[in-house]
Design a protein around this motif. Structure first.
Motif, short mmCIF file in Angstrom:
data_model
loop_
_atom_site.label_atom_id
_atom_site.label_comp_id
_atom_site.label_asym_id
_atom_site.label_seq_id
_atom_site.Cartn_x
_atom_site.Cartn_y
_atom_site.Cartn_z
N LEU A 1 56.50 35.04 35.96
CA LEU A 1 55.43 36.01 36.16
C LEU A 1 55.70 36.92 37.34
CD1 LEU A 1 52.36 33.58 35.85
CD2 LEU A 1 53.39 34.95 34.02
N SER A 2 55.13 38.12 37.30
CA SER A 2 55.17 39.01 38.46
C SER A 2 54.16 38.52 39.49
CB SER A 2 54.81 40.44 38.03
OG SER A 2 53.44 40.51 37.66
N GLY A 3 54.22 39.10 40.68
CA GLY A 3 53.26 38.72 41.72
C GLY A 3 51.83 38.99 41.30
N GLY A 4 51.61 40.14 40.66
CA GLY A 4 50.26 40.47 40.20
C GLY A 4 49.77 39.51 39.14
N LEU B 1 32.42 34.78 44.13
CA LEU B 1 33.88 34.74 44.21
C LEU B 1 34.28 35.26 45.58
CD1 LEU B 1 36.61 34.28 42.67
CD2 LEU B 1 36.60 36.75 42.27
N ILE B 2 35.05 34.44 46.32
CA ILE B 2 35.60 34.91 47.59
C ILE B 2 37.10 35.13 47.41
CG2 ILE B 2 33.81 33.84 48.99
CD1 ILE B 2 35.77 31.62 49.71
N ALA B 3 37.57 36.24 47.92
CA ALA B 3 38.99 36.59 47.79
C ALA B 3 39.52 36.91 49.18
CB ALA B 3 39.16 37.79 46.86
N ASP B 4 40.41 36.05 49.69
CA ASP B 4 40.94 36.18 51.05
C ASP B 4 42.32 36.81 51.00
OD1 ASP B 4 41.44 36.01 53.72
OD2 ASP B 4 41.48 33.83 53.82
N GLU B 5 42.39 38.09 51.34
CA GLU B 5 43.65 38.86 51.33
C GLU B 5 44.39 38.70 50.00
OE1 GLU B 5 44.30 40.95 53.56
OE2 GLU B 5 43.45 40.27 55.46
N PRO B 6 43.73 38.89 48.85
CA PRO B 6 44.38 38.63 47.56
C PRO B 6 45.51 39.60 47.24
CG PRO B 6 42.31 39.74 47.20
CD PRO B 6 42.36 39.42 48.66
N THR B 7 45.59 40.73 47.95
CA THR B 7 46.64 41.72 47.67
C THR B 7 47.72 41.71 48.75
OG1 THR B 7 45.43 43.47 48.84
CG2 THR B 7 44.96 43.18 46.49
N GLY B 8 47.66 40.74 49.65
CA GLY B 8 48.57 40.73 50.81
C GLY B 8 50.04 40.67 50.45
N ASN B 9 50.38 40.03 49.31
CA ASN B 9 51.78 39.89 48.91
C ASN B 9 52.16 40.80 47.74
OD1 ASN B 9 52.42 37.89 50.82
ND2 ASN B 9 51.52 36.31 49.52
N LEU B 10 51.32 41.81 47.46
CA LEU B 10 51.52 42.61 46.25
C LEU B 10 51.89 44.05 46.59
CD1 LEU B 10 48.44 41.42 44.15
CD2 LEU B 10 50.76 40.46 44.20
N LEU C 1 51.77 48.25 45.53
CA LEU C 1 50.61 49.11 45.30
C LEU C 1 50.08 49.00 43.88
CD1 LEU C 1 48.64 51.27 46.27
CD2 LEU C 1 50.35 53.00 45.67
N LEU C 2 50.98 48.98 42.88
CA LEU C 2 50.55 48.93 41.49
C LEU C 2 49.80 47.64 41.20
CD1 LEU C 2 50.65 50.46 38.81
CD2 LEU C 2 52.77 49.24 38.26
N ASN C 3 50.33 46.51 41.64
CA ASN C 3 49.67 45.24 41.41
C ASN C 3 48.39 45.11 42.23
OD1 ASN C 3 51.24 43.73 39.45
ND2 ASN C 3 52.90 43.74 40.94
N THR C 4 48.39 45.73 43.41
CA THR C 4 47.17 45.74 44.23
C THR C 4 46.04 46.42 43.49
OG1 THR C 4 48.32 45.67 46.36
CG2 THR C 4 46.14 46.69 46.34
N LEU C 5 46.31 47.59 42.92
CA LEU C 5 45.27 48.31 42.17
C LEU C 5 44.80 47.51 40.97
CD1 LEU C 5 46.79 51.92 42.29
CD2 LEU C 5 44.85 51.04 43.60
N ASP C 6 45.72 46.79 40.33
CA ASP C 6 45.39 45.94 39.19
C ASP C 6 44.42 44.84 39.60
OD1 ASP C 6 45.62 45.20 36.52
OD2 ASP C 6 47.24 43.80 36.93
N VAL C 7 44.69 44.21 40.73
CA VAL C 7 43.83 43.12 41.22
C VAL C 7 42.45 43.66 41.61
CG1 VAL C 7 43.49 41.54 43.16
CG2 VAL C 7 45.65 41.54 41.91
#
Length: 226
Positions: free
Chosen positions: A138-141, A159-168, A170-176
């Motif tokens: 799987l990809s990171g996203g 739902l709590i999300a703690d830095e869920p995009t920290g390892n992603l 830009l494209l996967n960040t927007l997806d999340v």
């Protein structure tokens, strides 16, 4: 729905992580908690699921004082709250389906319920066709979306999300972020902890800003400003 009341956290001997933090989050709200690394964001979220206890102050969910619950009562609290973190915490030798099913088996959910529910949450996060893949495929996203699916199997109110995009990227960040908005639109209260200015500015949702462990700003449709 959620109330932080004069929360302080001091780690021995005298490291102040949070100081007199007070704010509320309403049912179905999307709230970003922002600040630089070390501002106290993660500590605050850990207190909500009782991975940490405050040095002083109280936390309430639906008029239940979280900070006073005993160990036997904590599992019932945690079923109300789904949690997603920066590190995906996936079991490497289990498939996507098995990673989610395992989380349900641990709390004693019925096998027939698991078989019916896992495909539903995988469809919600856009991974219906990835059920039989392993994390290394799987990809990171996609790994992060498995984390979201695992958090959603209990049908949490929060739902709590703690830095869920920290390892992603830009494209996967927007997806999340699109996924977080979708979850919120379906009726789940979302609290996002992040120091990603681009994410916060594009969300145009409520922003609570922490600096040196204190709330310095609370804006209904805010931006990342320090």
């Amino acid at each position: 729905m959620i109330k932080f009341e004069k929360i302080s956290k001091i780690y021995p001997p005298d490291s102040v992580a949070l100081k007199d933090v007070s704010f509320t989050v309403e049912k179905n709200e999307f709230c970003s908690v922002v600040g630089r690394s070390g501002a106290g964001k993660s500590t605050l979220l850990k207190m909500l699921i009782r991975e940490e206890d405050p040095t002083s102050g109280k936390i309430f969910i639906d008029d239940v004082e979280v900070t006073s619950l005993n160990r036997k009562e904590l599992p019932f609290l945690r079923r109300k709250i789904g949690a997603v973190f920066q590190d995906f915490k996936l079991l490497p030798y289990k498939t996507v389906y098995e990673n989610i099913a395992f989380a349900m088996e641990v709390i004693g959910m019925d096998e027939e319920f698991i078989k019916a529910d896992v495909p539903q949450v995988l469809a919600l996060v856009g991974l219906a066709k990835k059920a039989n893949l392993f994390p290394y495929q799987l990809s990171g996203g996609e790994k992060q979306r498995v984390g979201f699916a695992r958090a959603l199997v209990y049908r949490p109110e929060i739902l709590i999300a703690d830095e869920p995009t920290g390892n992603l990227d830009l494209l996967n960040t927007l997806d999340v972020i699109r996924l977080l908005l979708k979850i919120n639109e379906l009726g789940t209260t979302v609290i996002l902890a992040t120091h990603d200015k681009t994410v916060v500015d594009n969300l145009q949702k409520r922003v609570v800003t922490l600096n040196d462990g204190k709330v310095i700003r609370d804006a209904k449709q805010g931006k990342y400003i320090l």
